[in-house]
Design a protein around this motif. Structure first.
Motif, PDB file in Angstrom:
ATOM      1  N   ARG A 207      26.805  90.250  36.459  1.00  6.43           N
ATOM      2  CA  ARG A 207      27.565  90.116  35.212  1.00  6.43           C
ATOM      3  C   ARG A 207      28.404  91.361  34.934  1.00  6.43           C
ATOM      4  N   SER A 230      24.784  87.529  41.645  1.00  7.68           N
ATOM      5  CA  SER A 230      23.617  87.162  40.831  1.00  7.68           C
ATOM      6  C   SER A 230      23.890  85.785  40.211  1.00  7.68           C
ATOM      7  N   THR A 248      16.466  80.991  43.064  1.00 13.10           N
ATOM      8  CA  THR A 248      17.099  79.676  43.178  1.00 13.10           C
ATOM      9  C   THR A 248      18.395  79.749  43.992  1.00 13.10           C
TER      10      THR A 248
HETATM   11  P1  FAD Z   1      22.555  90.920  33.530  1.00 14.68           P
HETATM   12  O1  FAD Z   1      21.087  90.798  33.489  1.00 14.68           O
HETATM   13  O2  FAD Z   1      23.322  90.612  32.306  1.00 14.68           O
HETATM   14  O3  FAD Z   1      22.885  92.397  34.018  1.00 14.68           O
HETATM   15  C1  FAD Z   1      24.153  92.919  34.111  1.00 14.68           C
HETATM   16  C2  FAD Z   1      24.010  94.385  34.501  1.00 14.68           C
HETATM   17  O4  FAD Z   1      25.286  94.931  34.712  1.00 14.68           O
HETATM   18  C3  FAD Z   1      23.349  95.235  33.398  1.00 14.68           C
HETATM   19  O5  FAD Z   1      22.256  95.939  33.964  1.00 14.68           O
HETATM   20  C4  FAD Z   1      24.459  96.190  32.961  1.00 14.68           C
HETATM   21  O6  FAD Z   1      23.966  97.480  32.637  1.00 14.68           O
HETATM   22  C5  FAD Z   1      25.313  96.233  34.199  1.00 14.68           C
HETATM   23  N1  FAD Z   1      26.730  96.548  33.961  1.00 14.68           N
HETATM   24  C6  FAD Z   1      27.548  96.029  32.975  1.00 14.68           C
HETATM   25  N2  FAD Z   1      28.799  96.488  33.153  1.00 14.68           N
HETATM   26  C7  FAD Z   1      28.771  97.314  34.224  1.00 14.68           C
HETATM   27  C8  FAD Z   1      29.756  98.095  34.883  1.00 14.68           C
HETATM   28  N3  FAD Z   1      31.046  98.090  34.482  1.00 14.68           N
HETATM   29  N4  FAD Z   1      29.397  98.848  35.962  1.00 14.68           N
HETATM   30  C9  FAD Z   1      28.095  98.847  36.380  1.00 14.68           C
HETATM   31  N5  FAD Z   1      27.123  98.144  35.787  1.00 14.68           N
HETATM   32  C10 FAD Z   1      27.454  97.364  34.729  1.00 14.68           C
HETATM   33  N6  FAD Z   1      19.144  85.215  38.894  1.00 14.68           N
HETATM   34  C11 FAD Z   1      19.629  85.518  40.113  1.00 14.68           C
HETATM   35  O7  FAD Z   1      20.371  86.500  40.296  1.00 14.68           O
HETATM   36  N7  FAD Z   1      19.322  84.713  41.167  1.00 14.68           N
HETATM   37  C12 FAD Z   1      18.526  83.620  41.064  1.00 14.68           C
HETATM   38  O8  FAD Z   1      18.300  82.929  42.053  1.00 14.68           O
HETATM   39  C13 FAD Z   1      17.986  83.299  39.785  1.00 14.68           C
HETATM   40  N8  FAD Z   1      17.170  82.256  39.613  1.00 14.68           N
HETATM   41  C14 FAD Z   1      16.623  82.016  38.384  1.00 14.68           C
HETATM   42  C15 FAD Z   1      15.681  80.982  38.209  1.00 14.68           C
HETATM   43  C16 FAD Z   1      15.120  80.760  36.970  1.00 14.68           C
HETATM   44  C17 FAD Z   1      14.123  79.647  36.838  1.00 14.68           C
HETATM   45  C18 FAD Z   1      15.488  81.561  35.884  1.00 14.68           C
HETATM   46  C19 FAD Z   1      14.859  81.331  34.544  1.00 14.68           C
HETATM   47  C20 FAD Z   1      16.398  82.574  36.023  1.00 14.68           C
HETATM   48  C21 FAD Z   1      16.987  82.820  37.261  1.00 14.68           C
HETATM   49  N9  FAD Z   1      17.921  83.844  37.454  1.00 14.68           N
HETATM   50  C22 FAD Z   1      18.361  84.137  38.703  1.00 14.68           C
HETATM   51  C23 FAD Z   1      18.512  84.572  36.291  1.00 14.68           C
HETATM   52  C24 FAD Z   1      17.904  85.935  36.055  1.00 14.68           C
HETATM   53  O9  FAD Z   1      16.787  85.806  35.205  1.00 14.68           O
HETATM   54  C25 FAD Z   1      18.944  86.857  35.386  1.00 14.68           C
HETATM   55  O10 FAD Z   1      19.393  86.249  34.198  1.00 14.68           O
HETATM   56  C26 FAD Z   1      20.142  87.174  36.252  1.00 14.68           C
HETATM   57  O11 FAD Z   1      19.717  87.639  37.511  1.00 14.68           O
HETATM   58  C27 FAD Z   1      20.962  88.253  35.576  1.00 14.68           C
HETATM   59  O12 FAD Z   1      22.121  88.508  36.310  1.00 14.68           O
HETATM   60  P2  FAD Z   1      22.821  89.936  36.210  1.00 14.68           P
HETATM   61  O13 FAD Z   1      21.864  90.980  36.636  1.00 14.68           O
HETATM   62  O14 FAD Z   1      24.118  89.826  36.921  1.00 14.68           O
HETATM   63  O15 FAD Z   1      23.178  90.028  34.662  1.00 14.68           O
END
Ligand code: FAD
Length: 315
Positions: A207, A230, A248
Protein backbone atom coordinates in the motif's frame (compact mmCIF):
# COMPACT_ATOMS: atom_id res chain seq x y z
CA UNK A 1 22.96 -46.60 -4.98
CA UNK A 2 19.22 -46.35 -5.71
CA UNK A 3 17.85 -44.07 -8.35
CA UNK A 4 15.89 -40.97 -7.41
CA UNK A 5 13.41 -39.96 -10.11
CA UNK A 6 12.95 -36.27 -10.85
CA UNK A 7 9.97 -35.35 -13.03
CA UNK A 8 11.16 -32.66 -15.44
CA UNK A 9 9.12 -29.46 -15.31
CA UNK A 10 9.42 -27.82 -18.72
CA UNK A 11 7.65 -25.64 -21.23
CA UNK A 12 8.00 -27.14 -24.73
CA UNK A 13 11.39 -28.57 -23.84
CA UNK A 14 12.69 -25.49 -21.99
CA UNK A 15 13.64 -26.96 -18.61
CA UNK A 16 12.53 -24.78 -15.72
CA UNK A 17 14.95 -23.92 -12.93
CA UNK A 18 13.12 -25.84 -10.15
CA UNK A 19 13.92 -29.09 -11.98
CA UNK A 20 17.64 -28.30 -11.69
CA UNK A 21 17.09 -27.68 -7.96
CA UNK A 22 15.45 -31.10 -7.65
CA UNK A 23 18.46 -32.71 -9.33
CA UNK A 24 20.68 -31.13 -6.64
CA UNK A 25 18.39 -32.59 -3.96
CA UNK A 26 18.28 -35.98 -5.72
CA UNK A 27 22.07 -36.15 -5.53
CA UNK A 28 21.84 -36.07 -1.72
CA UNK A 29 19.43 -39.00 -1.74
CA UNK A 30 20.86 -41.33 -4.37
CA UNK A 31 21.50 -41.41 -8.09
CA UNK A 32 19.61 -38.62 -9.92
CA UNK A 33 17.52 -39.76 -12.88
CA UNK A 34 15.29 -37.35 -14.76
CA UNK A 35 11.96 -38.19 -16.38
CA UNK A 36 11.22 -36.08 -19.45
CA UNK A 37 7.67 -36.40 -20.73
CA UNK A 38 7.49 -34.38 -23.91
CA UNK A 39 8.23 -33.97 -27.59
CA UNK A 40 10.74 -36.63 -28.72
CA UNK A 41 12.36 -34.02 -30.97
CA UNK A 42 13.38 -32.04 -27.87
CA UNK A 43 14.94 -34.97 -26.00
CA UNK A 44 18.55 -34.35 -27.07
CA UNK A 45 18.44 -30.67 -26.06
CA UNK A 46 16.69 -31.41 -22.75
CA UNK A 47 19.06 -34.28 -21.97
CA UNK A 48 22.09 -32.03 -22.54
CA UNK A 49 20.80 -29.56 -19.95
CA UNK A 50 19.86 -32.25 -17.41
CA UNK A 51 23.21 -33.99 -17.83
CA UNK A 52 25.03 -30.72 -17.09
CA UNK A 53 23.18 -30.57 -13.76
CA UNK A 54 24.00 -34.10 -12.68
CA UNK A 55 21.38 -36.42 -14.24
CA UNK A 56 22.92 -39.87 -14.54
CA UNK A 57 20.02 -41.18 -16.57
CA UNK A 58 17.23 -39.50 -18.52
CA UNK A 59 14.05 -41.42 -19.22
CA UNK A 60 12.47 -39.95 -22.32
CA UNK A 61 8.78 -40.81 -22.22
CA UNK A 62 7.06 -40.93 -25.59
CA UNK A 63 4.23 -38.42 -25.23
CA UNK A 64 2.00 -39.14 -28.23
CA UNK A 65 -0.66 -40.65 -25.93
CA UNK A 66 -0.09 -38.05 -23.19
CA UNK A 67 0.05 -34.74 -25.04
CA UNK A 68 -3.21 -32.84 -25.12
CA UNK A 69 -4.55 -34.32 -21.89
CA UNK A 70 -4.46 -33.07 -18.34
CA UNK A 71 -2.31 -34.81 -15.74
CA UNK A 72 -3.77 -38.34 -15.43
CA UNK A 73 -1.73 -39.89 -18.28
CA UNK A 74 1.48 -38.42 -16.84
CA UNK A 75 0.75 -40.01 -13.46
CA UNK A 76 0.11 -43.33 -15.20
CA UNK A 77 3.39 -43.13 -17.13
CA UNK A 78 5.28 -42.32 -13.93
CA UNK A 79 3.60 -45.22 -12.14
CA UNK A 80 4.88 -47.60 -14.81
CA UNK A 81 8.36 -46.13 -14.65
CA UNK A 82 8.43 -46.46 -10.85
CA UNK A 83 7.36 -50.11 -11.20
CA UNK A 84 10.26 -50.66 -13.60
CA UNK A 85 12.97 -48.78 -11.68
CA UNK A 86 11.97 -49.09 -7.96
CA UNK A 87 13.47 -45.69 -7.12
CA UNK A 88 14.38 -44.53 -3.61
CA UNK A 89 12.06 -41.51 -4.07
CA UNK A 90 10.20 -39.48 -6.69
CA UNK A 91 10.70 -35.71 -6.62
CA UNK A 92 8.23 -33.37 -8.32
CA UNK A 93 8.07 -29.57 -8.43
CA UNK A 94 5.33 -28.14 -6.17
CA UNK A 95 3.28 -26.55 -8.92
CA UNK A 96 -0.49 -27.05 -9.31
CA UNK A 97 0.18 -29.67 -11.96
CA UNK A 98 3.05 -31.26 -10.02
CA UNK A 99 0.96 -31.67 -6.90
CA UNK A 100 -1.89 -33.25 -8.81
CA UNK A 101 0.44 -35.71 -10.52
CA UNK A 102 2.04 -36.51 -7.15
CA UNK A 103 -1.34 -37.13 -5.49
CA UNK A 104 -2.50 -39.44 -8.27
CA UNK A 105 0.84 -41.27 -8.29
CA UNK A 106 0.78 -41.81 -4.53
CA UNK A 107 -2.69 -43.36 -4.74
CA UNK A 108 -1.71 -45.65 -7.62
CA UNK A 109 1.43 -46.81 -5.80
CA UNK A 110 -0.21 -46.86 -2.34
CA UNK A 111 2.74 -44.78 -1.25
CA UNK A 112 3.13 -41.94 1.21
CA UNK A 113 3.13 -38.39 -0.16
CA UNK A 114 4.62 -35.20 1.23
CA UNK A 115 3.81 -31.91 -0.51
CA UNK A 116 5.39 -28.45 -0.45
CA UNK A 117 8.70 -29.45 1.12
CA UNK A 118 11.09 -26.54 1.56
CA UNK A 119 14.01 -28.88 2.18
CA UNK A 120 14.78 -32.58 1.70
CA UNK A 121 17.71 -34.30 3.35
CA UNK A 122 18.94 -37.90 3.50
CA UNK A 123 16.28 -40.33 4.61
CA UNK A 124 14.53 -38.74 2.77
CA UNK A 125 13.48 -36.43 5.60
CA UNK A 126 11.53 -33.37 4.49
CA UNK A 127 10.96 -29.96 6.02
CA UNK A 128 7.62 -28.17 5.53
CA UNK A 129 6.62 -24.71 6.68
CA UNK A 130 2.92 -24.87 7.67
CA UNK A 131 0.11 -22.81 9.26
CA UNK A 132 1.17 -19.55 7.67
CA UNK A 133 4.78 -20.34 8.53
CA UNK A 134 4.10 -20.67 12.26
CA UNK A 135 5.32 -24.29 12.40
CA UNK A 136 8.17 -26.16 10.81
CA UNK A 137 7.42 -29.84 10.34
CA UNK A 138 10.00 -32.51 9.58
CA UNK A 139 8.45 -35.64 8.11
CA UNK A 140 9.27 -38.90 6.42
CA UNK A 141 7.27 -41.30 4.27
CA UNK A 142 6.83 -44.67 5.97
CA UNK A 143 5.02 -46.64 3.27
CA UNK A 144 5.93 -47.38 -0.33
CA UNK A 145 8.02 -45.11 -2.54
CA UNK A 146 8.34 -41.62 -1.06
CA UNK A 147 6.62 -39.14 -3.37
CA UNK A 148 7.72 -35.62 -2.51
CA UNK A 149 6.79 -32.30 -4.05
CA UNK A 150 9.34 -29.57 -3.42
CA UNK A 151 8.81 -25.81 -3.57
CA UNK A 152 10.94 -23.76 -5.96
CA UNK A 153 14.14 -22.32 -4.44
CA UNK A 154 14.48 -25.15 -1.90
CA UNK A 155 17.99 -25.83 -3.23
CA UNK A 156 20.62 -24.26 -5.43
CA UNK A 157 21.16 -25.91 -8.83
CA UNK A 158 24.60 -27.54 -9.00
CA UNK A 159 26.48 -27.66 -12.29
CA UNK A 160 28.28 -31.01 -12.31
CA UNK A 161 28.05 -33.39 -15.23
CA UNK A 162 26.28 -36.72 -14.81
CA UNK A 163 26.43 -39.61 -17.27
CA UNK A 164 23.27 -38.34 -18.97
CA UNK A 165 22.38 -41.70 -20.53
CA UNK A 166 19.11 -41.41 -22.43
CA UNK A 167 16.69 -44.33 -22.24
CA UNK A 168 13.40 -44.29 -24.12
CA UNK A 169 10.34 -45.45 -22.26
CA UNK A 170 6.92 -46.08 -23.78
CA UNK A 171 4.05 -46.08 -21.31
CA UNK A 172 0.72 -47.82 -21.89
CA UNK A 173 -1.91 -45.18 -21.23
CA UNK A 174 -5.39 -46.42 -20.35
CA UNK A 175 -8.58 -44.85 -21.76
CA UNK A 176 -9.58 -44.05 -18.17
CA UNK A 177 -6.62 -41.68 -17.94
CA UNK A 178 -7.65 -39.81 -21.09
CA UNK A 179 -10.83 -38.29 -19.78
CA UNK A 180 -9.80 -34.63 -19.55
CA UNK A 181 -8.50 -32.95 -22.66
CA UNK A 182 -6.78 -29.58 -22.97
CA UNK A 183 -8.87 -27.34 -25.22
CA UNK A 184 -6.50 -24.38 -25.30
CA UNK A 185 -3.51 -23.22 -23.36
CA UNK A 186 -2.11 -19.76 -23.38
CA UNK A 187 1.47 -19.00 -22.37
CA UNK A 188 2.08 -16.35 -19.73
CA UNK A 189 2.62 -12.93 -21.34
CA UNK A 190 6.36 -12.38 -21.71
CA UNK A 191 7.43 -9.68 -19.25
CA UNK A 192 11.15 -10.27 -19.51
CA UNK A 193 11.13 -10.93 -15.77
CA UNK A 194 11.46 -14.29 -14.03
CA UNK A 195 8.36 -16.13 -12.79
CA UNK A 196 7.49 -15.01 -9.26
CA UNK A 197 7.75 -18.40 -7.52
CA UNK A 198 10.98 -19.30 -9.29
CA UNK A 199 12.84 -16.01 -9.06
CA UNK A 200 16.07 -15.80 -7.09
CA UNK A 201 15.19 -12.19 -6.20
CA UNK A 202 11.72 -10.74 -5.60
CA UNK A 203 11.00 -7.02 -5.20
CA UNK A 204 7.52 -6.43 -3.78
CA UNK A 205 5.37 -3.39 -3.23
CA UNK A 206 2.47 -2.72 -0.89
CA UNK A 207 0.00 0.00 0.00
CA UNK A 208 2.96 2.30 0.66
CA UNK A 209 3.56 2.57 -3.09
CA UNK A 210 0.34 4.56 -3.33
CA UNK A 211 -0.24 2.72 -6.61
CA UNK A 212 3.00 3.82 -8.23
CA UNK A 213 4.92 0.61 -8.93
CA UNK A 214 7.57 2.31 -11.08
CA UNK A 215 10.20 2.36 -8.31
CA UNK A 216 9.47 -1.32 -7.58
CA UNK A 217 9.73 -2.32 -11.24
CA UNK A 218 12.86 -0.19 -11.73
CA UNK A 219 14.67 -1.92 -8.88
CA UNK A 220 13.38 -5.34 -10.00
CA UNK A 221 14.77 -4.82 -13.49
CA UNK A 222 18.11 -3.59 -12.17
CA UNK A 223 18.38 -6.77 -10.08
CA UNK A 224 16.89 -9.18 -12.66
CA UNK A 225 14.11 -9.83 -10.15
CA UNK A 226 10.42 -10.73 -10.24
CA UNK A 227 7.83 -8.22 -9.03
CA UNK A 228 5.48 -9.13 -6.16
CA UNK A 229 2.71 -7.31 -4.32
CA UNK A 230 0.84 -7.36 -1.02
CA UNK A 231 -2.87 -8.04 -0.98
CA UNK A 232 -3.55 -4.38 -0.23
CA UNK A 233 -1.87 -3.47 -3.53
CA UNK A 234 -3.76 -6.18 -5.39
CA UNK A 235 -7.12 -5.33 -3.79
CA UNK A 236 -6.58 -1.71 -4.79
CA UNK A 237 -6.31 -2.87 -8.40
CA UNK A 238 -2.69 -1.74 -8.74
CA UNK A 239 -1.37 -5.18 -9.61
CA UNK A 240 -3.02 -8.40 -10.83
CA UNK A 241 -3.74 -11.19 -8.35
CA UNK A 242 -1.03 -13.35 -9.93
CA UNK A 243 1.51 -10.98 -8.31
CA UNK A 244 0.14 -11.42 -4.76
CA UNK A 245 2.51 -12.90 -2.20
CA UNK A 246 1.04 -14.39 0.96
CA UNK A 247 -1.40 -16.77 2.51
CA UNK A 248 -3.97 -16.31 -0.24
CA UNK A 249 -1.40 -15.57 -2.92
CA UNK A 250 1.86 -17.20 -3.91
CA UNK A 251 4.56 -18.53 -1.63
CA UNK A 252 8.04 -17.44 -2.57
CA UNK A 253 11.36 -18.45 -1.10
CA UNK A 254 13.98 -16.47 -3.03
CA UNK A 255 17.58 -15.76 -2.10
CA UNK A 256 16.56 -12.12 -1.62
CA UNK A 257 13.14 -10.61 -0.89
CA UNK A 258 12.79 -6.82 -0.86
CA UNK A 259 9.52 -5.62 0.75
CA UNK A 260 8.67 -2.00 0.03
CA UNK A 261 5.82 -0.11 1.68
CA UNK A 262 4.58 -3.40 3.17
CA UNK A 263 3.73 -3.48 6.88
CA UNK A 264 4.47 -7.19 7.39
CA UNK A 265 1.04 -8.62 8.28
CA UNK A 266 1.08 -12.30 9.24
CA UNK A 267 -0.77 -13.22 6.02
CA UNK A 268 1.94 -11.54 3.92
CA UNK A 269 4.73 -13.13 5.94
CA UNK A 270 3.21 -16.55 5.30
CA UNK A 271 4.20 -16.21 1.67
CA UNK A 272 7.74 -14.89 2.03
CA UNK A 273 9.25 -15.58 5.42
CA UNK A 274 11.34 -18.54 4.22
CA UNK A 275 13.25 -16.16 1.91
CA UNK A 276 16.98 -16.47 2.58
CA UNK A 277 17.65 -12.72 2.99
CA UNK A 278 14.90 -10.18 3.65
CA UNK A 279 15.24 -6.44 3.15
CA UNK A 280 12.48 -3.92 3.89
CA UNK A 281 12.00 -0.27 3.05
CA UNK A 282 9.31 1.37 5.17
CA UNK A 283 8.86 4.90 6.43
CA UNK A 284 7.56 3.67 9.81
CA UNK A 285 10.41 2.39 11.98
CA UNK A 286 7.88 0.42 14.05
CA UNK A 287 6.41 -1.50 11.10
CA UNK A 288 6.20 -5.23 12.01
CA UNK A 289 8.14 -6.18 8.86
CA UNK A 290 11.29 -4.92 10.61
CA UNK A 291 11.01 -7.81 13.13
CA UNK A 292 11.67 -10.17 10.25
CA UNK A 293 14.35 -8.47 8.19
CA UNK A 294 18.07 -9.00 7.76
CA UNK A 295 18.43 -5.38 6.58
CA UNK A 296 15.97 -2.55 6.99
CA UNK A 297 15.81 0.97 5.61
CA UNK A 298 13.59 3.52 7.31
CA UNK A 299 12.59 5.92 4.59
CA UNK A 300 10.26 6.80 1.75
CA UNK A 301 10.38 4.13 -0.93
CA UNK A 302 9.87 6.76 -3.62
CA UNK A 303 13.26 8.24 -2.66
CA UNK A 304 15.17 5.17 -1.48
CA UNK A 305 14.40 2.84 -4.40
CA UNK A 306 15.32 5.18 -7.29
CA UNK A 307 18.60 6.01 -5.49
CA UNK A 308 19.36 2.29 -4.95
CA UNK A 309 18.42 1.49 -8.56
CA UNK A 310 20.71 4.23 -9.89
CA UNK A 311 23.64 2.91 -7.83
CA UNK A 312 23.02 -0.69 -8.98
CA UNK A 313 22.74 0.36 -12.63
CA UNK A 314 26.14 2.13 -12.39
CA UNK A 315 27.85 -1.21 -11.58
P1 FAD B 1 -0.49 -1.83 5.00
O1 FAD B 1 -0.65 -2.81 6.09
O2 FAD B 1 -1.44 -0.71 4.91
O3 FAD B 1 1.00 -1.28 5.09
C1 FAD B 1 1.51 -0.29 4.28
C2 FAD B 1 2.91 0.02 4.78
O4 FAD B 1 3.51 0.95 3.92
C3 FAD B 1 2.93 0.65 6.19
O5 FAD B 1 3.80 -0.10 7.02
C4 FAD B 1 3.47 2.06 5.94
O6 FAD B 1 4.30 2.51 7.00
C5 FAD B 1 4.26 1.86 4.68
N1 FAD B 1 4.41 3.06 3.85
C6 FAD B 1 3.43 3.98 3.52
N2 FAD B 1 3.94 4.88 2.66
C7 FAD B 1 5.24 4.55 2.46
C8 FAD B 1 6.29 5.12 1.69
N3 FAD B 1 6.08 6.20 0.91
N4 FAD B 1 7.52 4.54 1.72
C9 FAD B 1 7.73 3.44 2.50
N5 FAD B 1 6.79 2.87 3.26
C10 FAD B 1 5.54 3.41 3.23
N6 FAD B 1 -2.00 -9.89 2.59
C11 FAD B 1 -1.02 -10.20 1.72
O7 FAD B 1 -0.10 -9.41 1.46
N7 FAD B 1 -1.05 -11.41 1.10
C12 FAD B 1 -2.01 -12.34 1.32
O8 FAD B 1 -1.99 -13.41 0.72
C13 FAD B 1 -3.04 -12.03 2.26
N8 FAD B 1 -4.01 -12.91 2.55
C14 FAD B 1 -4.95 -12.60 3.49
C15 FAD B 1 -5.91 -13.55 3.89
C16 FAD B 1 -6.84 -13.24 4.85
C17 FAD B 1 -7.84 -14.28 5.24
C18 FAD B 1 -6.83 -11.97 5.45
C19 FAD B 1 -7.82 -11.64 6.51
C20 FAD B 1 -5.90 -11.02 5.09
C21 FAD B 1 -4.95 -11.31 4.11
N9 FAD B 1 -3.99 -10.38 3.71
C22 FAD B 1 -3.00 -10.75 2.85
C23 FAD B 1 -4.08 -8.95 4.14
C24 FAD B 1 -3.14 -8.60 5.27
O9 FAD B 1 -3.78 -8.85 6.50
C25 FAD B 1 -2.76 -7.10 5.18
O10 FAD B 1 -3.94 -6.34 5.20
C26 FAD B 1 -1.96 -6.73 3.96
O11 FAD B 1 -0.85 -7.59 3.83
C27 FAD B 1 -1.47 -5.31 4.11
O12 FAD B 1 -0.80 -4.91 2.95
P2 FAD B 1 0.31 -3.77 3.04
O13 FAD B 1 1.38 -4.19 3.97
O14 FAD B 1 0.68 -3.42 1.65
O15 FAD B 1 -0.52 -2.53 3.59
Amino acid sequence: MSEVLVLVDHVDGAVRKPTLELLAIAKRLGEPSAVFIGDAGKTAEVAEKLKAYGAEKIYAVEDSQIKGYLVAPKAEALQQLVAKTSPAAVLIVSSYEGKEIAGRLAIKLESGLITDAVDVQEGPVTTQSVFAGNFTVTAKVTKGTPIITVKPNAATPEESAGAGTVEEFTAEISDAAKTAQIVASQPRKATGRPELTEAAIVVSGGRGTGGNFEPIEGLADALGAAVGASRAAVDSGWMPHSFQVGQTGKTVSPQLYVANGISGAIQHRAGMQTSKTIVAVNKDDEAPIFELVDFGVVGDLHTVLPAATEEINKR
